[in-house]
Write a protein that holds these residues in place. Structure first.
Motif, PDB file in Angstrom:
ATOM      1  N   THR A   1       2.723   9.417   6.163  1.00 21.51           N
ATOM      2  CA  THR A   1       2.726   9.215   7.617  1.00 21.51           C
ATOM      3  C   THR A   1       3.076   7.779   7.996  1.00 21.51           C
ATOM      4  O   THR A   1       3.136   7.451   9.178  1.00 21.51           O
ATOM      5  CB  THR A   1       1.352   9.559   8.226  1.00 21.51           C
ATOM      6  N   GLY A   2       3.276   6.921   7.006  1.00 22.47           N
ATOM      7  CA  GLY A   2       3.737   5.567   7.273  1.00 22.47           C
ATOM      8  C   GLY A   2       2.664   4.517   7.402  1.00 22.47           C
ATOM      9  O   GLY A   2       2.969   3.341   7.625  1.00 22.47           O
ATOM     10  N   LYS A   3       1.399   4.886   7.254  1.00 18.70           N
ATOM     11  CA  LYS A   3       0.334   3.888   7.370  1.00 18.70           C
ATOM     12  C   LYS A   3       0.250   2.989   6.135  1.00 18.70           C
ATOM     13  O   LYS A   3      -0.321   1.901   6.200  1.00 18.70           O
ATOM     14  CB  LYS A   3      -1.007   4.581   7.603  1.00 18.70           C
ATOM     15  N   ALA A   4       0.770   3.475   5.014  1.00 16.27           N
ATOM     16  CA  ALA A   4       0.770   2.695   3.783  1.00 16.27           C
ATOM     17  C   ALA A   4       2.158   2.760   3.169  1.00 16.27           C
ATOM     18  O   ALA A   4       2.938   3.674   3.451  1.00 16.27           O
ATOM     19  CB  ALA A   4      -0.276   3.217   2.806  1.00 16.27           C
ATOM     20  N   LYS A   5       2.463   1.793   2.325  1.00 11.77           N
ATOM     21  CA  LYS A   5       3.799   1.690   1.755  1.00 11.77           C
ATOM     22  C   LYS A   5       4.004   2.593   0.546  1.00 11.77           C
ATOM     23  O   LYS A   5       5.086   3.144   0.352  1.00 11.77           O
ATOM     24  CB  LYS A   5       4.065   0.229   1.345  1.00 11.77           C
ATOM     25  N   PHE A   6       3.001   2.683  -0.293  1.00 10.68           N
ATOM     26  CA  PHE A   6       3.162   3.376  -1.575  1.00 10.68           C
ATOM     27  C   PHE A   6       1.789   3.779  -2.074  1.00 10.68           C
ATOM     28  O   PHE A   6       0.804   3.105  -1.829  1.00 10.68           O
ATOM     29  CB  PHE A   6       3.840   2.445  -2.595  1.00 10.68           C
ATOM     30  N   GLY A   7       1.743   4.890  -2.801  1.00  7.30           N
ATOM     31  CA  GLY A   7       0.475   5.333  -3.357  1.00  7.30           C
ATOM     32  C   GLY A   7       0.645   5.881  -4.762  1.00  7.30           C
ATOM     33  O   GLY A   7       1.602   6.604  -5.057  1.00  7.30           O
TER      34      GLY A   7
ATOM     35  N   LEU B   1      -4.979   0.611   0.116  1.00  2.00           N
ATOM     36  CA  LEU B   1      -3.764   1.333   0.480  1.00  2.00           C
ATOM     37  C   LEU B   1      -3.075   0.680   1.676  1.00  2.00           C
ATOM     38  O   LEU B   1      -1.847   0.606   1.745  1.00  2.00           O
ATOM     39  CB  LEU B   1      -4.136   2.782   0.799  1.00  2.00           C
ATOM     40  N   TYR B   2      -3.881   0.192   2.618  1.00  3.88           N
ATOM     41  CA  TYR B   2      -3.330  -0.435   3.823  1.00  3.88           C
ATOM     42  C   TYR B   2      -2.989  -1.916   3.620  1.00  3.88           C
ATOM     43  O   TYR B   2      -2.459  -2.547   4.529  1.00  3.88           O
ATOM     44  CB  TYR B   2      -4.327  -0.322   4.978  1.00  3.88           C
ATOM     45  N   ALA B   3      -3.340  -2.470   2.455  1.00  2.00           N
ATOM     46  CA  ALA B   3      -3.118  -3.891   2.165  1.00  2.00           C
ATOM     47  C   ALA B   3      -3.915  -4.793   3.106  1.00  2.00           C
ATOM     48  O   ALA B   3      -3.410  -5.791   3.630  1.00  2.00           O
ATOM     49  CB  ALA B   3      -1.636  -4.250   2.204  1.00  2.00           C
ATOM     50  N   HIS B   4      -5.171  -4.459   3.299  1.00  4.41           N
ATOM     51  CA  HIS B   4      -6.051  -5.270   4.138  1.00  4.41           C
ATOM     52  C   HIS B   4      -6.323  -6.596   3.447  1.00  4.41           C
ATOM     53  O   HIS B   4      -6.702  -6.627   2.278  1.00  4.41           O
ATOM     54  CB  HIS B   4      -7.365  -4.508   4.359  1.00  4.41           C
ATOM     55  N   THR B   5      -6.141  -7.701   4.167  1.00  3.76           N
ATOM     56  CA  THR B   5      -6.264  -9.023   3.546  1.00  3.76           C
ATOM     57  C   THR B   5      -7.674  -9.597   3.598  1.00  3.76           C
ATOM     58  O   THR B   5      -7.889 -10.738   3.174  1.00  3.76           O
ATOM     59  CB  THR B   5      -5.297 -10.013   4.226  1.00  3.76           C
ATOM     60  N   ASP B   6      -8.625  -8.835   4.088  1.00  8.50           N
ATOM     61  CA  ASP B   6     -10.017  -9.268   4.115  1.00  8.50           C
ATOM     62  C   ASP B   6     -10.657  -8.916   2.777  1.00  8.50           C
ATOM     63  O   ASP B   6     -10.793  -7.747   2.423  1.00  8.50           O
ATOM     64  CB  ASP B   6     -10.754  -8.562   5.261  1.00  8.50           C
ATOM     65  N   ILE B   7     -11.074  -9.922   2.011  1.00  8.98           N
ATOM     66  CA  ILE B   7     -11.607  -9.698   0.664  1.00  8.98           C
ATOM     67  C   ILE B   7     -12.900  -8.899   0.680  1.00  8.98           C
ATOM     68  O   ILE B   7     -13.244  -8.226  -0.283  1.00  8.98           O
ATOM     69  CB  ILE B   7     -11.819 -11.048  -0.073  1.00  8.98           C
ATOM     70  N   GLU B   8     -13.630  -8.928   1.809  1.00  7.27           N
ATOM     71  CA  GLU B   8     -14.849  -8.134   1.910  1.00  7.27           C
ATOM     72  C   GLU B   8     -14.505  -6.654   2.109  1.00  7.27           C
ATOM     73  O   GLU B   8     -15.185  -5.782   1.581  1.00  7.27           O
ATOM     74  CB  GLU B   8     -15.701  -8.632   3.076  1.00  7.27           C
ATOM     75  N   LYS B   9     -13.462  -6.397   2.859  1.00 13.66           N
ATOM     76  CA  LYS B   9     -13.057  -5.012   3.108  1.00 13.66           C
ATOM     77  C   LYS B   9     -12.240  -4.444   1.951  1.00 13.66           C
ATOM     78  O   LYS B   9     -12.316  -3.249   1.653  1.00 13.66           O
ATOM     79  CB  LYS B   9     -12.236  -4.926   4.401  1.00 13.66           C
TER      80      LYS B   9
END
Length: 802
Positions: free
Chosen positions: A43-49, A97-105
């Motif tokens: 659906t485009g929310k992530a680049k690759f899985g 999967l979303y490449a969240h840059t928050d190390i806690e998340k």
């Protein structure tokens, strides 16, 4: 959902039932993450899985045998295992999967690696170690297939060192060497040379290592018949099986859908490795891959209808479910209700992870669109700015790039205008970039106060009657002091032990410190590096020796993909302070002349690259590096071991600074920079040039990464106004890098009266012999004539053509 290892013989039926159902919950939870993860990509929310579906059951069994202090070195399908040891939640899975840059998340890499790359925290933000013995550990994954294997060897060898070497402080790192290193790899990846090199080395070293091969009969779309002889990795490795006369491996084969057999297999494997320090291969067969290799394609394209039907019937989760029902541990209805609850839990955590990722960007988006609306009202380019604003508003699920790109593009339309809202936009962009760029670029090197570049220089001290000795003696005696001072230090490599290395820089040290601390290794450069990485990740201070610089190419992939990127790709949560020792520069021929410097400095960003001109400088670098916790490559000058140097009196204490150049001769006419063995030729030519009234300032680069952090070279250019870089690398190699550092980064162009120039080796590798060196790399006459020609152009009357 952390599991505790229990056998079926020492717990009650109710406890056993709870254990089984706990495993079932994790298996279903993990599978649902894989299924929803694929949808998020499509659906485009992530680049690759790339997911772990079909491998759930053996990973649960492995987790039950995995104890505190143990280490995993795995590959990108081990999500179920990470969930089982309590280190991965669905929110973490989706944040990755979303490449969240928050190390806690996103605690696996803060979005720096694609999903499926797992780790646990080994050190605190200040660089201090956590207690590795009180947690289950995972070394940070890398994508290159089999690339995790060399590191696995070192993780296992650390236990052998801690068990057998006295005097090392084991606090936080080991409990008498009882820890096991667990490796995982796909069946097709066992075709890689790194797998075989590691497998052989572990059998020789006899270290506590368990390698699990997840065998689903394919490697992406390529079936096993094209991957492995006999289509069976355990079959062809039977020659490694230990027997009454020979050390070797224990080899276990188990079906990946057979829960009781898997539990027993991993209990056995863990016990053998932990107690006997014997490596074990667990070949897990008859596994499936329900969604195919990754989101890049469908496995229906390459699997037969018969194979697809077989995979449905032998899905490990389905088999597990049927086994639970058949053994009256739960009813079909109970499991169905449980399935329903777990699916909802995953969906809810997915939504939570997406909201955590998206909401801060939405906030930034609103700030920018509000600013653009105000700017449009005041700008003559209102139409264009409104379009940018409206285009941004239309993006319901923006990424950071969308927001800041809109802001930056708007500035183009305000070039001739000035009002407060424009300044507010510029300030917003600056603040955004200042907080956002580090999320993607920080921690390539240590950024704490104890970083190597902050360690002060200590000069060698000399007695009045200091002896002139071979340079290798300075190295040898300094290594002896380091091994005495640091019980956790060890040196190993080809010929490093018994004969004290090929140039005698370790002469007699094995006899004094033992075969484990000063050790010989087989001819296997990649796993020599792997030994260093793994042991360094467990608190030891390894010096891994590659016999010649040109042989570093065998290990460059491991150094580049694993070691150099470790601190960066873990956002500072792991480190491996390996010192790689080698020797190179001008000697004899294509494979012994140390020429690939340009490749090395670009492939190994994240390591220090040090090129001392003599052995005293090299010893000082080793002393500096042992005071910090960062990886480095030290390239000793191969033709300098027998050259005479004064013997320092403060062995083990003097320190060569990292990132600092040294002016070895002052001059006023031209600045000449070189490093390593070539610098000695430059020094000699500088004396000859004085005879024709050319006064050269000679600077030793010393450290290539980082180069000249104090910008001393540009201070030299202010005086000489001319620059020549002399390099034994090929044209456009290290010389081009140094030129960019000086001309662009230091803005040295402002002080030049002549074009900056380079003098390099020929574009080919050096030919053999003395004449091969002379005609392949810069020689004394080349250097003399090059410098003279620069001065001739500047002042032809004073320096007529030769």
């Amino acid at each position: 959902m952390q599991t505790e290892t229990n056998t079926q013989t020492d717990i009650s039926f109710e406890d056993f039932k709870d254990q089984v159902l706990s495993d079932y919950k994790i298996a279903v939870l993990s599978r649902e993450c894989s299924l929803l993860g694929r949808r998020e990509v499509l659906t485009g929310k992530a680049k690759f899985g790339i997911f772990g579906d079909g491998k759930e059951l053996p990973q649960l069994a492995m987790a039950r045998a995995f104890k505190n202090g143990d280490f995993r070195s795995g590959y990108y399908r081990d999500q179920t295992f990470m969930m089982a040891i309590g280190e991965l939640k669905p929110t973490h899975f989706f944040a990755g999967l979303y490449a969240h840059t928050d190390i806690e998340k996103e605690p696996m890499s803060a979005g720096r690696q694609m999903g499926g790359h797992f780790l646990t925290q080994s050190n605190n933000p200040d660089g201090s170690w956590v207690d590795l013995t009180k947690q289950k550990n995972s070394s940070a994954d890398i994508s290159p297939t089999a690339g995790q294997m060399p590191r696995l060897l070192g993780l296992a060898q650390a236990s052998k060192i801690y068990r057998n070497v006295e005097g090392i402080n084991q606090d936080k790192f080991s409990i008498d060497g009882n820890e096991v290193a667990w490796g995982t790899i796909g069946n097709a990846s066992t075709s890689e040379g790194l797998f075989f090199e590691t497998f052989n080395a572990a059998g020789v070293l006899q270290v506590p290592m368990v390698i699990s091969v997840w065998d689903d009969a394919y490697g992406i779309s390529v079936p096993a018949k094209h991957q492995t002889t006999k289509e069976n990795i355990s079959e062809i490795l039977k020659g490694f099986q230990r027997d009454n006369k020979h050390n070797g491996y224990e080899i276990i084969v188990v079906k990946g859908w057979d829960y009781p057999a898997l539990i027993n297999a991993y209990e056995k494997a863990g016990k053998i490795a932990r107690e006997e320090h014997v490596p074990v291969l667990v070949h897990v067969i008859e596994l499936t891959q329900p969604q195919g290799h990754s989101t890049s394609g469908s496995h229906e394209r390459y699997k037969t209808k018969k194979r697809l039907e077989w995979e449905k019937e032998h899905d490990c989760n389905l088999k597990f479910r049927n086994w639970i029902i058949a053994n009256n541990l739960a009813t079909d209805e109970e499991l169905s209700e449980l399935d329903k609850q777990l699916k909802k839990e995953v969906r809810d955590q997915k939504k939570e992870a997406w909201a955590d990722f998206l909401n801060p960007i939405i906030k930034d988006k609103k700030e920018v669109t509000d600013l653009l609306a105000k700017i449009a009202d005041k700008s003559a380019n209102k139409t264009f700015i409104n379009k940018i604003k409206n285009d941004l508003i239309s993006i319901d699920e923006p990424v950071k790039r969308d927001v800041v790109a809109a802001a930056r593009k708007t500035l183009r339309y305000l070039n001739q205008e000035q009002f407060p809202e424009k300044e507010a936009l510029k300030n917003w962009i600056a603040e955004f970039m200042n907080r956002t760029q580090p999320e993607y670029s920080s921690l390539l090197y240590n950024e704490n106060n104890d970083k190597a570049t902050s360690i002060e220089s200590i000069h060698p001290a000399y007695e009045d009657d200091a002896a002139l000795v071979d340079g290798r003696v300075v190295l040898r005696d300094n290594f002896e002091k380091l091994l005495e001072k640091h019980p956790e230090a060890l040196v190993f490599g080809e010929d490093s032990g018994n004969i004290g290395d090929v140039n005698q820089g370790l002469e007699g040290l094995q006899e004094k410190f033992g075969e484990l601390r000063v050790a010989d290794a087989g001819i296997r450069e990649a796993t020599i590096l792997g030994q260093g990485i793994g042991m360094a990740m467990r608190g030891l201070r390894p010096i891994a020796e590659i016999q010649y610089l040109d042989y570093l190419l065998y290990a460059i992939q491991i150094m580049s993909d694993d070691l150099a990127t470790l601190r960066y790709r873990t956002a500072g949560k792991q480190k491996a302070p390996v010192i790689v020792r080698t020797r190179g520069h001008r000697l004899e021929g294509i494979w012994h002349a140390g020429s690939p410097m340009g490749g090395i400095i670009h492939l190994l960003r994240g390591m220090y690259i040090l090129s001392p001109r003599n052995m005293t400088k090299a010893a000082g670098f080793y002393n500096t590096l042992m005071e910090t916790d960062e990886p480095a490559l030290v390239i000793e000058s191969l033709n300098g071991y027998r050259l005479k140097e004064k013997m320092p009196s403060n062995m083990g204490e003097f320190k060569t600074p990292i990132g600092v150049v040294e002016t070895v001769k002052s001059g006023s006419d031209i600045t000449v920079i070189s490093y390593g063995s070539t610098l000695r030729i430059v020094e000699q030519v500088a004396k000859e040039l004085l005879e024709v009234a050319i006064d050269v300032e000679v600077i030793d680069a010393q450290t290539l990464l980082p180069f000249d952090i104090n910008h001393d070279v540009v201070e030299s250019l202010k005086k000489t106004n001319r620059l020549l870089i002399i390099d034994e690398d090929v044209p456009g190699g290290c010389s081009a890098y140094l030129l960019q550092e000086i001309i662009e980064k230091q803005q040295g162009y402002r002080f030049l009266d002549s074009a900056p120039q380079t003098l390099t080796a020929q574009p080919h590798r050096p030919a053999y012999g003395t004449d091969g060196d002379y005609f392949s790399k810069p020689n004394a006459e080349d250097i003399f004539e090059k410098i003279y020609s620069i001065m001739n152009e500047a002042n032809p009357e004073k320096y007529p053509e030769l």
